[in-house]
Design a protein around this motif. Structure first.
Motif, PDB file in Angstrom:
ATOM      1  N   ASN A 174       1.066  -1.119  -0.027  1.00 45.06           N
ATOM      2  CA  ASN A 174       0.099   0.074   0.046  1.00 45.06           C
ATOM      3  C   ASN A 174       0.639   1.218  -0.086  1.00 45.06           C
ATOM      4  O   ASN A 174       1.781   1.290   0.723  1.00 45.06           O
ATOM      5  CB  ASN A 174      -1.006  -0.066   1.204  1.00 45.06           C
ATOM      6  N   THR A 175       0.587   2.239  -0.716  1.00 41.55           N
ATOM      7  CA  THR A 175       1.213   3.537  -0.884  1.00 41.55           C
ATOM      8  C   THR A 175       2.434   3.231  -1.765  1.00 41.55           C
ATOM      9  O   THR A 175       3.226   4.248  -1.694  1.00 41.55           O
ATOM     10  CB  THR A 175       1.410   4.289   0.303  1.00 41.55           C
ATOM     11  N   ALA A 176       2.751   2.167  -2.245  1.00 35.74           N
ATOM     12  CA  ALA A 176       3.760   2.381  -3.112  1.00 35.74           C
ATOM     13  C   ALA A 176       4.029   3.078  -4.382  1.00 35.74           C
ATOM     14  O   ALA A 176       5.010   3.450  -4.885  1.00 35.74           O
ATOM     15  CB  ALA A 176       4.090   0.544  -3.701  1.00 35.74           C
ATOM     16  N   GLY A 177       2.700   3.431  -4.910  1.00 32.47           N
ATOM     17  CA  GLY A 177       2.594   4.233  -6.087  1.00 32.47           C
ATOM     18  C   GLY A 177       1.949   3.318  -7.153  1.00 32.47           C
ATOM     19  O   GLY A 177       1.765   4.145  -8.238  1.00 32.47           O
ATOM     20  N   LYS A 178       1.449   2.437  -6.871  1.00 31.29           N
ATOM     21  CA  LYS A 178       0.619   1.622  -8.015  1.00 31.29           C
ATOM     22  C   LYS A 178      -0.420   2.721  -8.814  1.00 31.29           C
ATOM     23  O   LYS A 178      -0.626   2.574  -9.850  1.00 31.29           O
ATOM     24  CB  LYS A 178       0.029   0.189  -7.492  1.00 31.29           C
ATOM     25  N   SER A 179      -1.373   2.796  -7.971  1.00 29.45           N
ATOM     26  CA  SER A 179      -2.752   3.780  -8.457  1.00 29.45           C
ATOM     27  C   SER A 179      -2.020   4.862  -9.207  1.00 29.45           C
ATOM     28  O   SER A 179      -2.313   5.168 -10.303  1.00 29.45           O
ATOM     29  CB  SER A 179      -3.560   4.113  -7.526  1.00 29.45           C
ATOM     30  N   THR A 180      -1.092   5.628  -8.590  1.00 33.04           N
ATOM     31  CA  THR A 180      -0.716   6.847  -9.288  1.00 33.04           C
ATOM     32  C   THR A 180      -0.069   6.600 -10.768  1.00 33.04           C
ATOM     33  O   THR A 180      -0.048   7.286 -11.505  1.00 33.04           O
ATOM     34  CB  THR A 180       0.343   7.600  -8.401  1.00 33.04           C
TER      35      THR A 180
HETATM   36  N1  LIG Z   1      -4.903  12.447  -4.468  1.00 34.14           N
HETATM   37  C1  LIG Z   1      -3.902  12.702  -3.645  1.00 34.14           C
HETATM   38  N2  LIG Z   1      -3.422  13.417  -2.992  1.00 34.14           N
HETATM   39  C2  LIG Z   1      -1.992  13.654  -2.462  1.00 34.14           C
HETATM   40  N3  LIG Z   1      -1.180  12.389  -2.217  1.00 34.14           N
HETATM   41  C3  LIG Z   1      -1.642  11.230  -2.833  1.00 34.14           C
HETATM   42  C4  LIG Z   1      -3.176  11.188  -3.661  1.00 34.14           C
HETATM   43  N4  LIG Z   1      -3.299   9.722  -4.037  1.00 34.14           N
HETATM   44  C5  LIG Z   1      -2.323   8.995  -3.435  1.00 34.14           C
HETATM   45  N5  LIG Z   1      -1.415   9.897  -2.742  1.00 34.14           N
HETATM   46  C6  LIG Z   1      -0.120   9.584  -2.033  1.00 34.14           C
HETATM   47  O1  LIG Z   1       0.797   9.143  -3.066  1.00 34.14           O
HETATM   48  C7  LIG Z   1       1.491   7.937  -2.807  1.00 34.14           C
HETATM   49  C8  LIG Z   1       1.069   6.580  -3.490  1.00 34.14           C
HETATM   50  O2  LIG Z   1      -0.184   6.279  -3.562  1.00 34.14           O
HETATM   51  P1  LIG Z   1      -0.925   5.211  -4.484  1.00 34.14           P
HETATM   52  O3  LIG Z   1      -2.333   5.363  -4.090  1.00 34.14           O
HETATM   53  O4  LIG Z   1      -0.381   5.379  -5.739  1.00 34.14           O
HETATM   54  O5  LIG Z   1      -0.275   3.826  -3.870  1.00 34.14           O
HETATM   55  P2  LIG Z   1      -0.861   2.446  -4.085  1.00 34.14           P
HETATM   56  O6  LIG Z   1       0.451   1.506  -4.412  1.00 34.14           O
HETATM   57  O7  LIG Z   1      -1.691   2.480  -5.134  1.00 34.14           O
HETATM   58  O8  LIG Z   1      -1.453   2.013  -2.696  1.00 34.14           O
HETATM   59  P3  LIG Z   1      -2.834   1.157  -2.547  1.00 34.14           P
HETATM   60  O9  LIG Z   1      -2.508  -0.267  -2.797  1.00 34.14           O
HETATM   61  O10 LIG Z   1      -3.209   1.554  -1.124  1.00 34.14           O
HETATM   62  O11 LIG Z   1      -3.712   1.769  -3.511  1.00 34.14           O
HETATM   63  C9  LIG Z   1       1.055   7.662  -1.347  1.00 34.14           C
HETATM   64  O12 LIG Z   1       1.985   8.282  -0.418  1.00 34.14           O
HETATM   65  C10 LIG Z   1      -0.147   8.409  -1.314  1.00 34.14           C
HETATM   66  O13 LIG Z   1      -0.479   8.927   0.147  1.00 34.14           O
END
Ligand SMILES: Nc1ncnc2c1ncn2[C@@H]1O[C@H](COP(=O)(O)OP(=O)(O)OP(=O)(O)O)[C@@H](O)[C@H]1O
Length: 283
Positions: free
Chosen positions: A40-46
């Protein structure tokens, strides 16, 4: 030519101080199925947003490096053109389904009508999508009356009908029961046979091992590795990266059963094969 080319991508959300993507570079060939994993928060969604143009067109913030999709520079190309090349499917099908249409058929038509396609072409594409996503039998139902797996397949159909070169799925099975997940994985595998390139963020490592050609492993905004599932799941530092390998790989590691290339097996039949070579009886 690679269908996806990412070079030194850096991104920071507005009003934050830390990079959410930090120097990411990789490329993907047409028709590949790429798994995207990490804690979680690795950056996948981003990264999914950056590949589909939501970053930087919808989420502003600081952006560096480049993302090319089918030859288009995501940063400088109009977002509608990027979306046509790289369709994004969200985790929760409720976020994707418009709610403005009464039937699955009409739901799939929605995006196509917005594209301004001729009626004949719209009908042809809906018909193709119903078969590709195996949802023909629910075409006259209300999307919100379907099971989770069916609903997610309708959401995917709506994107696939627009014929993107790349389909990006952000944890599409996380809200689904095992049967719904299996349904989604099967249809997504079918899509690769149609030549669509798949990027799928996913927590179910068994499925990634089974379906992905290569895996992107992210941690703390950085790309840690980009390799085959067995090379990724054979890494000694997986636990420290917050990733649980598939059960088969964990057992093989415990038994120290490696393949000739030094990697642990990721699928049960491979492990059975290794045990059989040593004369270990099994069912
Ligand atoms: N809309 C936003 N505004 C500010 N920071 C954000 C936003 N969305 C995500 N982040 C931050 O960007 C970083 C990457 O988040 P991201 O959601 O891409 O991770 P993830 O790997 O998809 O996690 P998960 O499995 O929980 O979805 C995290 O530190 C998160 O807090």
């Amino acid at each position: 030519m690679s269908v996806i080319e990412v070079k030194d991508l850096k991104y920071r959300y507005p009003d934050t101080t830390k990079l959410a993507l930090d120097g990411i570079s990789f490329s993907v060939e047409e028709g590949e199925f790429i798994g995207l994993i990490g804690r979680n928060t690795a950056g996948k969604s981003t990264l999914c947003y950056a590949l589909s143009g939501l970053v930087p067109h919808f989420f502003k913030g600081a952006y560096g490096g480049s993302v090319m999709i089918a030859g288009l520079d995501v940063r400088t190309t109009d977002v509608s053109e990027v979306t046509a090349a790289a369709g994004l499917v969200f985790e929760n099908p409720f976020s994707q389904i418009t709610g403005s249409r009464f039937t699955v058929y009409e739901e799939i038509a929605f995006g196509l009508e917005n594209m301004g396609l001729p009626r004949d072409e719209i009908i042809k594409r809906i018909e193709e999508s119903l078969d590709l996503l195996d949802i023909r039998k629910v075409k006259d139902k209300n999307p919100f009356d379907l099971s989770g797996g069916q609903m997610q397949r309708v959401a995917i159909a709506g994107v696939v009908a627009m014929k993107p070169k790349v389909l990006i799925l952000d944890e599409p099975t996380s809200q689904l029961d095992p049967q719904g997940s299996d349904e989604v994985f099967k249809v997504v595998e079918n899509l690769t046979k149609e030549g669509i390139t798949i990027i799928m963020a996913e927590q179910k490592m068994e499925k990634i091992a089974q379906y992905a050609d290569r895996v992107l492993l992210l941690d703390d905004a950085k790309l840690i590795a980009y390799d085959t599932p067995e090379a990724i799941f054979s890494r000694e530092d997986l636990a420290s990266l917050g990733v649980q390998p598939p059960a088969v790989t964990a057992i093989a590691r415990h038994l120290n059963k490696r393949k000739a290339n030094g990697h642990y097996p990721v699928e049960l039949d491979e492990l059975k094969g290794l045990l059989a070579e040593e004369g270990v009886p099994h069912e």
